[in-house]
Design a protein around this motif. Structure first.
Motif, PDB file in Angstrom:
ATOM      1  N   ILE A 166       0.869  -1.179   0.000  1.00  0.00           N
ATOM      2  CA  ILE A 166       0.000   0.000   0.000  1.00  0.00           C
ATOM      3  C   ILE A 166       0.902   1.225   0.000  1.00  0.00           C
ATOM      4  O   ILE A 166       1.807   1.334   0.837  1.00  0.00           O
ATOM      5  N   ASN A 167       0.654   2.174  -0.921  1.00  0.00           N
ATOM      6  CA  ASN A 167       1.440   3.397  -1.024  1.00  0.00           C
ATOM      7  C   ASN A 167       0.510   4.597  -0.921  1.00  0.00           C
ATOM      8  O   ASN A 167      -0.617   4.563  -1.442  1.00  0.00           O
ATOM      9  N   VAL A 168       1.011   5.664  -0.266  1.00  0.00           N
ATOM     10  CA  VAL A 168       0.181   6.835   0.021  1.00  0.00           C
ATOM     11  C   VAL A 168       0.845   8.074  -0.557  1.00  0.00           C
ATOM     12  O   VAL A 168       2.034   8.334  -0.300  1.00  0.00           O
ATOM     13  N   LEU A 169       0.075   8.863  -1.343  1.00  0.00           N
ATOM     14  CA  LEU A 169       0.538  10.112  -1.941  1.00  0.00           C
ATOM     15  C   LEU A 169      -0.201  11.280  -1.308  1.00  0.00           C
ATOM     16  O   LEU A 169      -1.441  11.302  -1.324  1.00  0.00           O
ATOM     17  N   ASP A 170       0.541  12.252  -0.763  1.00  0.00           N
ATOM     18  CA  ASP A 170      -0.059  13.473  -0.216  1.00  0.00           C
ATOM     19  C   ASP A 170      -0.424  14.385  -1.380  1.00  0.00           C
ATOM     20  O   ASP A 170       0.451  14.855  -2.117  1.00  0.00           O
ATOM     21  N   LEU A 171      -1.708  14.661  -1.557  1.00  0.00           N
ATOM     22  CA  LEU A 171      -2.169  15.451  -2.697  1.00  0.00           C
ATOM     23  C   LEU A 171      -1.970  16.950  -2.502  1.00  0.00           C
ATOM     24  O   LEU A 171      -2.198  17.721  -3.449  1.00  0.00           O
ATOM     25  N   LYS A 172      -1.570  17.375  -1.321  1.00  0.00           N
ATOM     26  CA  LYS A 172      -1.282  18.792  -1.097  1.00  0.00           C
ATOM     27  C   LYS A 172       0.180  19.109  -1.392  1.00  0.00           C
ATOM     28  O   LYS A 172       0.488  20.163  -1.954  1.00  0.00           O
ATOM     29  N   THR A 173       1.076  18.200  -1.029  1.00  0.00           N
ATOM     30  CA  THR A 173       2.505  18.419  -1.261  1.00  0.00           C
ATOM     31  C   THR A 173       3.030  17.619  -2.443  1.00  0.00           C
ATOM     32  O   THR A 173       4.176  17.826  -2.862  1.00  0.00           O
ATOM     33  N   TRP A 174       2.230  16.690  -2.973  1.00  0.00           N
ATOM     34  CA  TRP A 174       2.618  15.823  -4.075  1.00  0.00           C
ATOM     35  C   TRP A 174       3.895  15.049  -3.730  1.00  0.00           C
ATOM     36  O   TRP A 174       4.860  15.018  -4.484  1.00  0.00           O
ATOM     37  N   GLU A 175       3.832  14.419  -2.570  1.00  0.00           N
ATOM     38  CA  GLU A 175       4.925  13.566  -2.103  1.00  0.00           C
ATOM     39  C   GLU A 175       4.369  12.205  -1.714  1.00  0.00           C
ATOM     40  O   GLU A 175       3.286  12.102  -1.130  1.00  0.00           O
ATOM     41  N   TRP A 176       5.145  11.157  -2.020  1.00  0.00           N
ATOM     42  CA  TRP A 176       4.805   9.830  -1.516  1.00  0.00           C
ATOM     43  C   TRP A 176       5.299   9.760  -0.076  1.00  0.00           C
ATOM     44  O   TRP A 176       6.501   9.858   0.181  1.00  0.00           O
ATOM     45  N   VAL A 177       4.362   9.633   0.865  1.00  0.00           N
ATOM     46  CA  VAL A 177       4.695   9.800   2.273  1.00  0.00           C
ATOM     47  C   VAL A 177       4.639   8.508   3.074  1.00  0.00           C
ATOM     48  O   VAL A 177       5.066   8.495   4.240  1.00  0.00           O
ATOM     49  N   HIS A 178       4.151   7.433   2.506  1.00  0.00           N
ATOM     50  CA  HIS A 178       3.995   6.224   3.332  1.00  0.00           C
ATOM     51  C   HIS A 178       3.930   4.996   2.422  1.00  0.00           C
ATOM     52  O   HIS A 178       3.420   5.048   1.300  1.00  0.00           O
ATOM     53  N   ALA A 179       4.465   3.906   2.932  1.00  0.00           N
ATOM     54  CA  ALA A 179       4.385   2.607   2.247  1.00  0.00           C
ATOM     55  C   ALA A 179       4.192   1.530   3.296  1.00  0.00           C
ATOM     56  O   ALA A 179       4.769   1.596   4.391  1.00  0.00           O
ATOM     57  N   LYS A 180       3.386   0.535   2.971  1.00  0.00           N
ATOM     58  CA  LYS A 180       3.063  -0.513   3.934  1.00  0.00           C
ATOM     59  C   LYS A 180       2.910  -1.831   3.197  1.00  0.00           C
ATOM     60  O   LYS A 180       2.306  -1.893   2.123  1.00  0.00           O
ATOM     61  N   THR A 181       3.464  -2.869   3.764  1.00  0.00           N
ATOM     62  CA  THR A 181       3.316  -4.201   3.185  1.00  0.00           C
ATOM     63  C   THR A 181       1.909  -4.727   3.455  1.00  0.00           C
ATOM     64  O   THR A 181       1.396  -4.619   4.573  1.00  0.00           O
ATOM     65  N   PHE A 182       1.307  -5.297   2.436  1.00  0.00           N
ATOM     66  CA  PHE A 182      -0.056  -5.821   2.558  1.00  0.00           C
ATOM     67  C   PHE A 182      -0.098  -7.175   1.868  1.00  0.00           C
ATOM     68  O   PHE A 182      -0.045  -7.264   0.636  1.00  0.00           O
ATOM     69  N   ASP A 183      -0.147  -8.209   2.668  1.00  0.00           N
ATOM     70  CA  ASP A 183      -0.009  -9.574   2.159  1.00  0.00           C
ATOM     71  C   ASP A 183      -1.358 -10.097   1.654  1.00  0.00           C
ATOM     72  O   ASP A 183      -1.929 -11.037   2.198  1.00  0.00           O
ATOM     73  N   LYS A 184      -1.881  -9.435   0.622  1.00  0.00           N
ATOM     74  CA  LYS A 184      -3.127  -9.871  -0.001  1.00  0.00           C
ATOM     75  C   LYS A 184      -3.002  -9.688  -1.510  1.00  0.00           C
ATOM     76  O   LYS A 184      -2.409  -8.720  -1.981  1.00  0.00           O
ATOM     77  N   HIS A 185      -3.561 -10.618  -2.245  1.00  0.00           N
ATOM     78  CA  HIS A 185      -3.574 -10.510  -3.693  1.00  0.00           C
ATOM     79  C   HIS A 185      -4.869  -9.824  -4.120  1.00  0.00           C
ATOM     80  O   HIS A 185      -5.912 -10.466  -4.244  1.00  0.00           O
ATOM     81  N   VAL A 186      -4.783  -8.524  -4.316  1.00  0.00           N
ATOM     82  CA  VAL A 186      -5.971  -7.757  -4.687  1.00  0.00           C
ATOM     83  C   VAL A 186      -5.686  -7.026  -5.988  1.00  0.00           C
ATOM     84  O   VAL A 186      -4.558  -6.616  -6.273  1.00  0.00           O
ATOM     85  N   GLY A 187      -6.729  -6.872  -6.782  1.00  0.00           N
ATOM     86  CA  GLY A 187      -6.607  -6.174  -8.057  1.00  0.00           C
ATOM     87  C   GLY A 187      -7.972  -5.906  -8.650  1.00  0.00           C
ATOM     88  O   GLY A 187      -9.011  -6.303  -8.097  1.00  0.00           O
ATOM     89  N   ALA A 188      -8.006  -5.221  -9.784  1.00  0.00           N
ATOM     90  CA  ALA A 188      -9.256  -4.791 -10.397  1.00  0.00           C
ATOM     91  C   ALA A 188     -10.100  -5.961 -10.885  1.00  0.00           C
ATOM     92  O   ALA A 188     -11.304  -5.801 -11.084  1.00  0.00           O
ATOM     93  N   TYR A 189      -9.497  -7.125 -11.071  1.00  0.00           N
ATOM     94  CA  TYR A 189     -10.252  -8.257 -11.606  1.00  0.00           C
ATOM     95  C   TYR A 189     -11.261  -8.800 -10.598  1.00  0.00           C
ATOM     96  O   TYR A 189     -12.321  -9.287 -10.986  1.00  0.00           O
ATOM     97  N   ARG A 190     -10.953  -8.690  -9.300  1.00  0.00           N
ATOM     98  CA  ARG A 190     -11.840  -9.319  -8.312  1.00  0.00           C
ATOM     99  C   ARG A 190     -12.017  -8.507  -7.034  1.00  0.00           C
ATOM    100  O   ARG A 190     -12.594  -9.005  -6.070  1.00  0.00           O
ATOM    101  N   SER A 191     -11.535  -7.262  -6.970  1.00  0.00           N
ATOM    102  CA  SER A 191     -11.567  -6.497  -5.726  1.00  0.00           C
ATOM    103  C   SER A 191     -12.027  -5.069  -5.971  1.00  0.00           C
ATOM    104  O   SER A 191     -11.967  -4.558  -7.097  1.00  0.00           O
ATOM    105  N   ILE A 192     -12.462  -4.418  -4.889  1.00  0.00           N
ATOM    106  CA  ILE A 192     -12.787  -2.996  -4.904  1.00  0.00           C
ATOM    107  C   ILE A 192     -12.222  -2.372  -3.630  1.00  0.00           C
ATOM    108  O   ILE A 192     -12.066  -3.048  -2.606  1.00  0.00           O
ATOM    109  N   ALA A 193     -11.896  -1.076  -3.699  1.00  0.00           N
ATOM    110  CA  ALA A 193     -11.441  -0.310  -2.534  1.00  0.00           C
ATOM    111  C   ALA A 193     -12.219   0.997  -2.530  1.00  0.00           C
ATOM    112  O   ALA A 193     -12.106   1.798  -3.474  1.00  0.00           O
TER     113      ALA A 193
END
Length: 807
Positions: A166-193
């Motif tokens: 999981i990666n997080v982008l701050d839309l006010k400063t336009w910086e990538w501010v966070h990353a987190k490991t997420f041990d799940k196989h998720v994608g557009a074929y079978r998931s929604i967020a």
């Protein structure tokens, strides 16, 4: 008039026109306001990637292809299976698969950011600095925006391997501010967020366990009010500080469907947490495995839609998840999506409609095999008819609402009076009513007149000054020009200081409480018969805020006893979605009554002896020989039973009456519902006057305002016009809603909602009197009296629970 099915009212199919997009693969679709933006994708015919932007106006159903103006930055590179999220009237595009000059097959995955400004219709390329938290290039990923941050979840790399991060982008400063490991196989074929809107209630099983989250208020007043979109099914509300998590739903293993639901809290912080709620999901029916699902939030529900494929059926299905209880329910759309190729849908939140794109003449399975999405036709599903809709938003704080009620109860600040139909006077402030009620403001303009007033004018040091009264001659005054002096001599005054408003006192008070608080928050307002009249007043006087609040409250109060009242009120106030939902409730009640009658008929056929059935009916009805409610079985044999008739004051408690009939004899609301289902319900009078008039007869202000034409009210709460009369179920002093706009109870212009099938007024079949025994058998009967009683008692105990029904 041509009849129309309920599914035809709920789901309507339209043709689109203009520059319709060609069939595309992997294009993004976002809704901003009343427009749908379709960006990029791969052409099905030539397999060429595009970066075109198509715009659909949902009001005119007109497609246009957008050409960026000269001052716009270049559009992003052609791509497909990218993400597009709405943020501050703009669309943020990330990633996807596009062309590459390095790869042998000419494709590569992307990690760039582009922004489309909807207001200026231009592209922007923000500068994003390199960061350790930057995501790897990907496509077919998930994304959501929460708290001014873009959250990118999962997806696949160039080798089709799942990316567990999981990666997080701050839309006010336009910086990538966070990353987190997420041990799940998720994608557009079978998931929604999906990110829930602020103040959305959390699942009930998580509220008490939240550390630093919201608190639950179980006070009766709060539980009766669904303010600020925070009311929950448990009778409480979460505080405004409750975080808004990302709802991550995944279905996989389509042969034996597995469903997972995770809630991701504060993904940009060090204390981010993931709550697994997969085991908490429930429902009479659960979503099947959906291919390329889409998700949205509407009110307190998560809307899930996607393509369902099985050997037996291929269709596009829509589901709703209650975010408070995590209960699934299916959106029944009839046979609309069982024919043609319907591929992908988006939510139009403004109208509470789910818009599905497709083509009525194509085959769904063929198009799915090519991942093809068509845009020639759209189907609009009315989600409000299923209780899924956008909730009214708060316009002022709780403190402001309390101050408004205090101001209404303070006669000292009142300068006007409203006279109710009972001739009760209510003091009000005309300035407050004019500010909040446009109709009253227009009346006040007509009620004012200009009068000439003369103030003492004195001359002091060769200057003209105006004094306010005795003792002010020596005060310093500002010189006046002749124009100012002439204006001060004229004054606006009211011709009348009271207005006759032909409605009952409780209704007028409830309306004034809304005007002073801009909300519905008192127990007096939350009564079905009061809410129905408030909805009619909102429709007549063009009060959209009151219309939304009253409609929402009636949705919450809809049940079998209130369905007839809400049905008629919704029809008269042109609230089609509420009307359809009430109609479905009445049809469900009708089916229950028919099932009850079938069970009784089956019981009569199964009973070996008529006297045994009579004793069973006596035990079910709770009647004894000396109860005074009909004399029991013996009395029913001595005199003929009276037929149950709603016109004679309720349903008689005969020995063969159904439980619904017996409840109707005690509950006027249930009696009214049965009247509707049997086709004998009285209707609203066809003509009534609802126009208020001033109390001063013959005054110029009262001209043209109208009168109480042929309308009379009694102290018992009846309103009559001619020979018709109506009384609200469960009400002792209320009167019905006044005259609606002209028109019938038709839905959708010329196509009315089909009426509920009628049935006879007598829902119970009177039993046949048992012939008396001969004198020869009397001794034998007396001899076996004790043993026979035991047999009957055992029979009743064995079948009593089977044929009884509680509501």
């Amino acid at each position: 008039m041509q009849m129309q099915s309920i599914s035809g009212i709920i789901t309507q199919v339209h043709n689109t026109n203009g520059e319709t997009p060609p069939p595309l693969v992997g294009a993004s679709m976002t809704v901003v306001g009343d427009r749908v933006f379709v960006f990029a994708g791969r052409l099905v015919t030539s397999r060429k990637m595009t970066n075109y932007m198509y715009v659909l106006d949902l009001n005119t159903l007109q497609w246009t292809r957008h050409i960026p103006p000269p001052d716009s930055a270049k559009p992003p590179k052609p791509r497909y299976f990218h993400s597009a999220d709405v943020y501050n009237n703009s669309i943020v595009v990330f990633g996807g698969m596009g062309y590459s000059r390095i790869s042998t097959d000419g494709l590569c995955v992307l990690d760039d950011i582009s922004v489309f400004d909807v207001e200026t219709m231009t592209w922007k390329r923000p500068t994003v600095e390199p960061s350790l938290f930057a995501p790897r290039p990907r496509y077919a990923h998930l994304s959501a925006i929460v708290e001014d941050k873009l959250v990118v979840i999962g997806g696949q790399d160039m080798n089709n391997g799942y990316l567990g991060e999981i990666n997080v982008l701050d839309l006010k400063t336009w910086e990538w501010v966070h990353a987190k490991t997420f041990d799940k196989h998720v994608g557009a074929y079978r998931s929604i967020a999906i990110t829930a809107p602020p103040k959305t209630r959390l699942p009930i099983m998580l509220r008490e366990g939240m550390n630093g989250g919201g608190t639950v208020d179980n006070s009766p007043q709060v539980s009766a009010i669904d303010d600020n979109n925070t009311n929950n099914a448990a009778g409480g509300t979460t505080s405004v500080d409750t975080p808004s998590p990302i709802y991550l739903y995944t279905n996989y293993n389509f042969a034996d469907v597995k469903r997972e639901l995770q809630l991701i809290f504060t993904p940009s912080g060090a204390s981010s947490a993931v709550e697994d709620c997969s085991n908490y999901m429930s429902g009479s029916a659960m979503p099947p495995g959906l291919r390329f699902p889409t998700g949205h939030t509407l009110g307190h529900h998560l809307v899930l839609a996607g393509t369902y494929l099985s050997p037996q059926s291929q269709s596009f299905t829509i589901w709703a998840l209650d975010l408070g209880t995590l209960t699934w329910s299916r959106i029944e759309t009839g046979s609309v999506f069982t024919q043609g190729s319907w591929n992908r849908g988006v939510l139009h939140e403004t109208t509470n409609r789910f818009v599905v794109f497709g083509h009525r003449g194509r085959n769904l399975l063929d198009d799915y095999n090519h991942r093809q999405v068509n845009f020639d036709h759209i189907a609009m599903v009315d989600m409000e008819a299923f209780g899924v809709y956008n909730l009214p938003k708060a316009t002022c704080s709780t403190l402001a609402q309390e101050m408004g009620l205090s101001l209404l109860n303070e006669p000292a600040v009142s300068d006007f009076r409203i006279i109710t139909i009972e001739n009760q006077s209510i003091p009000v402030n005309s300035a407050v009513l004019s500010q909040r009620w446009p109709y009253f403001e227009q009346l006040m303009k007509e009620n004012r007149t200009t009068v000439t007033t003369r103030k003492p004018v004195i001359e002091k040091k060769d200057e003209l000054v105006v004094t306010d009264g005795p003792g002010d001659e020596d005060a310093l005054a500002t010189p006046l020009t002749p124009q100012q002096q002439q204006q001060d001599q004229k004054q606006q005054v009211l011709k009348a200081h009271s207005m006759s408003f032909p409605y009952p006192h409780p209704v007028v008070i409830a309306l004034l409480q809304f005007i002073y608080t801009d909300n519905l928050l008192t127990a007096q307002q939350y009564q079905p018969h009061i809410l129905s009249q408030l909805l009619l007043l909102a429709d007549m006087y063009e009060l959209p805020r009151l219309r939304g609040l009253a409609t929402h409250a009636l949705h919450q109060m809809l049940n079998m006893s209130t369905a007839p009242l809400i049905f008629e009120t919704a029809a008269l106030s042109h609230q089609t979605s509420l009307q359809v939902r009430a109609l479905k409730m009445m049809i469900a009640a009708k089916k229950m009554i028919q099932q009850q009658q079938q069970q009784q008929q089956a019981q009569q056929q199964m009973t070996p002896r008529e006297n045994t059935f009579s004793m069973y009916a006596e035990s079910v009805s709770g009647r004894s020989e000396g109860s005074g409610l009909g004399g029991g079985v013996r009395r029913s044999q001595q005199q003929p039973e009276r037929p149950s008739s709603p016109t004679s004051g309720g349903y008689y408690r005969s020995s063969t009456a159904s439980p619904l009939q017996r409840q109707a004899s005690e509950d006027p609301a249930m009696s009214s519902m049965l009247d509707h289902l049997s086709g004998t319900s009285p209707k609203f009078p066809a003509t009534r006057t609802r126009t208020p008039s001033y109390a001063t007869p013959g005054s110029p202000f009262a001209k043209g305002i109208g009168s109480n034409r042929g309308m009379s009210y009694s102290s018992q709460g009846y309103a009559s016009a001619g020979t018709e009369a109506y009384r609200y179920p469960g009400s002792s002093t209320s009167s019905p809603p006044q005259t609606p706009r002209h028109g019938s109870v038709a839905v959708g212009g010329a196509s009315p909602i089909p009426e509920t099938p009628t049935s006879s007024n007598t829902l119970g079949s009177p039993g046949t009197p048992q012939p008396s025994k001969s004198s020869k058998n009397k001794k034998e009967s007396s001899k076996d009296k004790k043993s026979g009683t035991k047999e009957k008692k055992a029979f009743l105990e064995s079948v009593g629970n089977k044929f009884s029904m509680n509501f």
